[in-house]
Design a protein around this motif. Sequence first.
Motif, short mmCIF file in Angstrom:
data_model
loop_
_atom_site.label_atom_id
_atom_site.label_comp_id
_atom_site.label_asym_id
_atom_site.label_seq_id
_atom_site.Cartn_x
_atom_site.Cartn_y
_atom_site.Cartn_z
N LEU A 40 20.59 1.75 2.86
CA LEU A 40 21.68 0.85 2.51
C LEU A 40 21.29 -0.61 2.69
O LEU A 40 21.90 -1.50 2.09
CB LEU A 40 22.92 1.16 3.36
CG LEU A 40 23.55 2.54 3.18
CD1 LEU A 40 24.69 2.73 4.16
CD2 LEU A 40 24.02 2.72 1.74
N LEU A 41 20.28 -0.86 3.52
CA LEU A 41 19.88 -2.23 3.82
C LEU A 41 18.64 -2.66 3.04
O LEU A 41 18.55 -3.79 2.57
CB LEU A 41 19.63 -2.37 5.33
CG LEU A 41 19.52 -3.77 5.89
CD1 LEU A 41 20.79 -4.57 5.59
CD2 LEU A 41 19.28 -3.72 7.39
N PHE A 42 17.66 -1.75 2.90
CA PHE A 42 16.44 -2.07 2.14
C PHE A 42 15.88 -0.79 1.56
O PHE A 42 16.14 0.31 2.05
CB PHE A 42 15.41 -2.79 3.01
CG PHE A 42 14.97 -2.03 4.23
CD1 PHE A 42 13.86 -1.20 4.21
CD2 PHE A 42 15.66 -2.14 5.43
CE1 PHE A 42 13.44 -0.50 5.33
CE2 PHE A 42 15.27 -1.44 6.56
CZ PHE A 42 14.15 -0.62 6.51
N ASP A 43 15.08 -0.94 0.49
CA ASP A 43 14.54 0.21 -0.24
C ASP A 43 13.13 0.58 0.18
O ASP A 43 12.72 1.74 0.04
CB ASP A 43 14.55 -0.07 -1.75
CG ASP A 43 15.96 -0.32 -2.27
OD1 ASP A 43 16.84 0.51 -2.02
OD2 ASP A 43 16.17 -1.37 -2.92
N LEU A 44 12.38 -0.38 0.65
CA LEU A 44 11.02 -0.12 1.13
C LEU A 44 10.58 -1.28 2.00
O LEU A 44 11.19 -2.35 1.98
CB LEU A 44 10.04 0.08 -0.02
CG LEU A 44 9.48 -1.15 -0.76
CD1 LEU A 44 8.28 -0.73 -1.60
CD2 LEU A 44 10.53 -1.80 -1.63
N VAL A 45 9.52 -1.05 2.76
CA VAL A 45 8.92 -2.08 3.60
C VAL A 45 7.64 -2.55 2.93
O VAL A 45 6.83 -1.73 2.46
CB VAL A 45 8.61 -1.55 5.02
CG1 VAL A 45 7.89 -2.61 5.86
CG2 VAL A 45 9.89 -1.11 5.72
N VAL A 46 7.45 -3.88 2.89
CA VAL A 46 6.18 -4.47 2.44
C VAL A 46 5.73 -5.41 3.55
O VAL A 46 6.34 -6.45 3.78
CB VAL A 46 6.33 -5.24 1.12
CG1 VAL A 46 4.98 -5.83 0.71
CG2 VAL A 46 6.87 -4.35 0.01
N THR A 47 4.69 -5.03 4.26
CA THR A 47 4.24 -5.82 5.40
C THR A 47 2.80 -6.29 5.21
O THR A 47 2.01 -5.63 4.52
CB THR A 47 4.34 -5.01 6.71
OG1 THR A 47 4.09 -5.86 7.83
CG2 THR A 47 3.34 -3.86 6.73
N THR A 48 2.48 -7.43 5.79
CA THR A 48 1.12 -7.97 5.74
C THR A 48 0.53 -7.98 7.15
O THR A 48 1.16 -8.48 8.09
CB THR A 48 1.11 -9.39 5.16
OG1 THR A 48 1.59 -9.35 3.82
CG2 THR A 48 -0.30 -9.97 5.16
N VAL A 49 -0.64 -7.42 7.30
CA VAL A 49 -1.34 -7.38 8.59
C VAL A 49 -2.36 -8.52 8.61
O VAL A 49 -3.22 -8.59 7.72
CB VAL A 49 -2.05 -6.03 8.79
CG1 VAL A 49 -2.82 -6.02 10.11
CG2 VAL A 49 -1.04 -4.89 8.75
N PRO A 50 -2.28 -9.41 9.58
CA PRO A 50 -3.21 -10.54 9.61
C PRO A 50 -4.62 -10.11 10.01
O PRO A 50 -4.82 -9.52 11.07
CB PRO A 50 -2.60 -11.47 10.68
CG PRO A 50 -1.82 -10.55 11.58
CD PRO A 50 -1.32 -9.44 10.71
N VAL A 51 -5.59 -10.36 9.16
CA VAL A 51 -7.00 -10.06 9.45
C VAL A 51 -7.80 -11.33 9.19
O VAL A 51 -7.91 -11.76 8.04
CB VAL A 51 -7.53 -8.92 8.56
CG1 VAL A 51 -9.00 -8.62 8.92
CG2 VAL A 51 -6.68 -7.66 8.71
N PRO A 52 -8.34 -11.96 10.23
CA PRO A 52 -9.15 -13.17 10.02
C PRO A 52 -10.34 -12.91 9.09
O PRO A 52 -10.81 -11.78 8.95
CB PRO A 52 -9.61 -13.54 11.43
CG PRO A 52 -8.58 -12.93 12.33
CD PRO A 52 -8.15 -11.66 11.65
N ARG A 53 -10.84 -13.97 8.47
CA ARG A 53 -11.89 -13.84 7.46
C ARG A 53 -13.26 -13.53 8.07
O ARG A 53 -14.19 -13.18 7.34
CB ARG A 53 -12.00 -15.14 6.66
CG ARG A 53 -10.83 -15.35 5.70
CD ARG A 53 -11.09 -16.55 4.80
NE ARG A 53 -12.32 -16.41 4.03
CZ ARG A 53 -12.42 -15.74 2.89
NH1 ARG A 53 -11.37 -15.11 2.40
NH2 ARG A 53 -13.57 -15.67 2.25
N ALA A 54 -13.41 -13.62 9.38
CA ALA A 54 -14.71 -13.36 9.99
C ALA A 54 -15.19 -11.95 9.66
O ALA A 54 -14.41 -11.01 9.58
CB ALA A 54 -14.61 -13.54 11.51
N ARG A 55 -16.51 -11.81 9.48
CA ARG A 55 -17.08 -10.49 9.19
C ARG A 55 -17.15 -9.66 10.47
O ARG A 55 -17.52 -10.16 11.53
CB ARG A 55 -18.47 -10.65 8.59
CG ARG A 55 -18.45 -11.34 7.23
CD ARG A 55 -19.83 -11.43 6.61
NE ARG A 55 -19.77 -12.10 5.32
CZ ARG A 55 -19.50 -11.47 4.17
NH1 ARG A 55 -19.31 -10.16 4.17
NH2 ARG A 55 -19.45 -12.13 3.03
#
Length: 427
Positions: free
Chosen positions: A346-361
């Motif tokens: 009733l509140l939202f249809d799906l979750v779209v989340t971003t996980v922070p990953v620094p650019r370092a190898r």
Amino acid sequence: MVSAPLSSLDVAFLCLSRETAPMQMGAALVFAPEEPVRPDRLVALLARRAAEIPALRRKVRAGLFPPGSASWVDDPDFQAVKHIHHHRLTTLYDPDPLPEFAAKWIAEPLDPRRPLWELTVVTGIPDGSFAVLLKLHHALTDGAGAYAVVVGLLDGLPFPMPAPSVPRPRTPMDAVRDTLETAGIASSVVRAAARPPCLPLAAPATAERRLGFARLASADLRRIRRTHGGTTNDVVLAVLSGALREWLINRGIRATGRSVRALIPVSVRGRAAEQWGGNKLSGYLCDLPIGTDHPVRRLTEVRAAMTRNKAAGPSRGAGAFPLLADRMPAALHRLGTRAAGLAAPLLFDLVVTTVPVPRARHALAGAPLTEVYPFVPLAPRQAVGIAVAPYLDNVHIGLQANADAVEDLGSLRDAVAKSAAELLDAS
């Protein structure tokens, strides 16, 4: 025995969890070794490093007061190696067996009597790479905290040990301000729940899952940003809007005039002085314009919606309901969270989340990390969850679906690439 209390939001994630909706995050980390690996050595290396991460040695213990509370306590029987396994894939019938195995693996609930995490080293991938599958209960941490765990497992990256933070003394005005803010969030949540859910993204309860891996070139996303403006996150949301539109149309579902409401989790975690563990979350609600047929107009609509969300801030609006949950007594979560979780559509249809990953190898046992696919838990009665992780030259997208509701997850994965190509062509 050292103990640390769970926040009310952490308790809520514990209470939401059940066999058909385990509230556990996951990730598939893919590495490219220069020579064949020894799985037993990888397991031993990961066990040594996991044993040095304090949070991974703890399990949940229920508290007597306040009612419904719980604490993290050191597990006296803890052995890291018992949480780490090895699986060798067979390629006899499937040219890409990793997503299929990972789907079965992520659907298995963690044992609540033990520390709430698990690792599996996967070998036998056709191209000679190997993967490490990581599973963490959402009560243990959020996406930013999960990355901190990964940091402690990789080469040359000791687990970050932040300095303890000293809370500011609270004043009567703080209490009044919190009460008014809580009432405002509660009111906006009730108003937002008046919308009808997007029924094609509703799902029956099942423990079975499907996983899909998609990948977008960061250079393409930057080109789209330079042409049309917005953030990388705006562009990814526009791409996902187009993919969901294509996918639903392919299933014979009318997209015109529809939108899909996405919950976009937002970290409210502080900087280094803030402890990594537990959940520090709020969220935005964003209506993804699947009813719009032109890719650039979809991006324009997403940009406008996210600009409004950011202007209001993460502590305002219906999407801030994780903050509301964190202010409720733990006993109330014990009594009503499972029932409330059934109302998530009733509140939202799906979750779209971003996980922070620094650019370092990054690397493990000298093997470079090449791909990072995160997975967000599926809310009860929801069909699809999407997690995004930018790393090096690509943005990696992990798709998790309810297997009974979504038999064609490969179609959605392919639609992501097609939607990105359409937006790039328009740039």
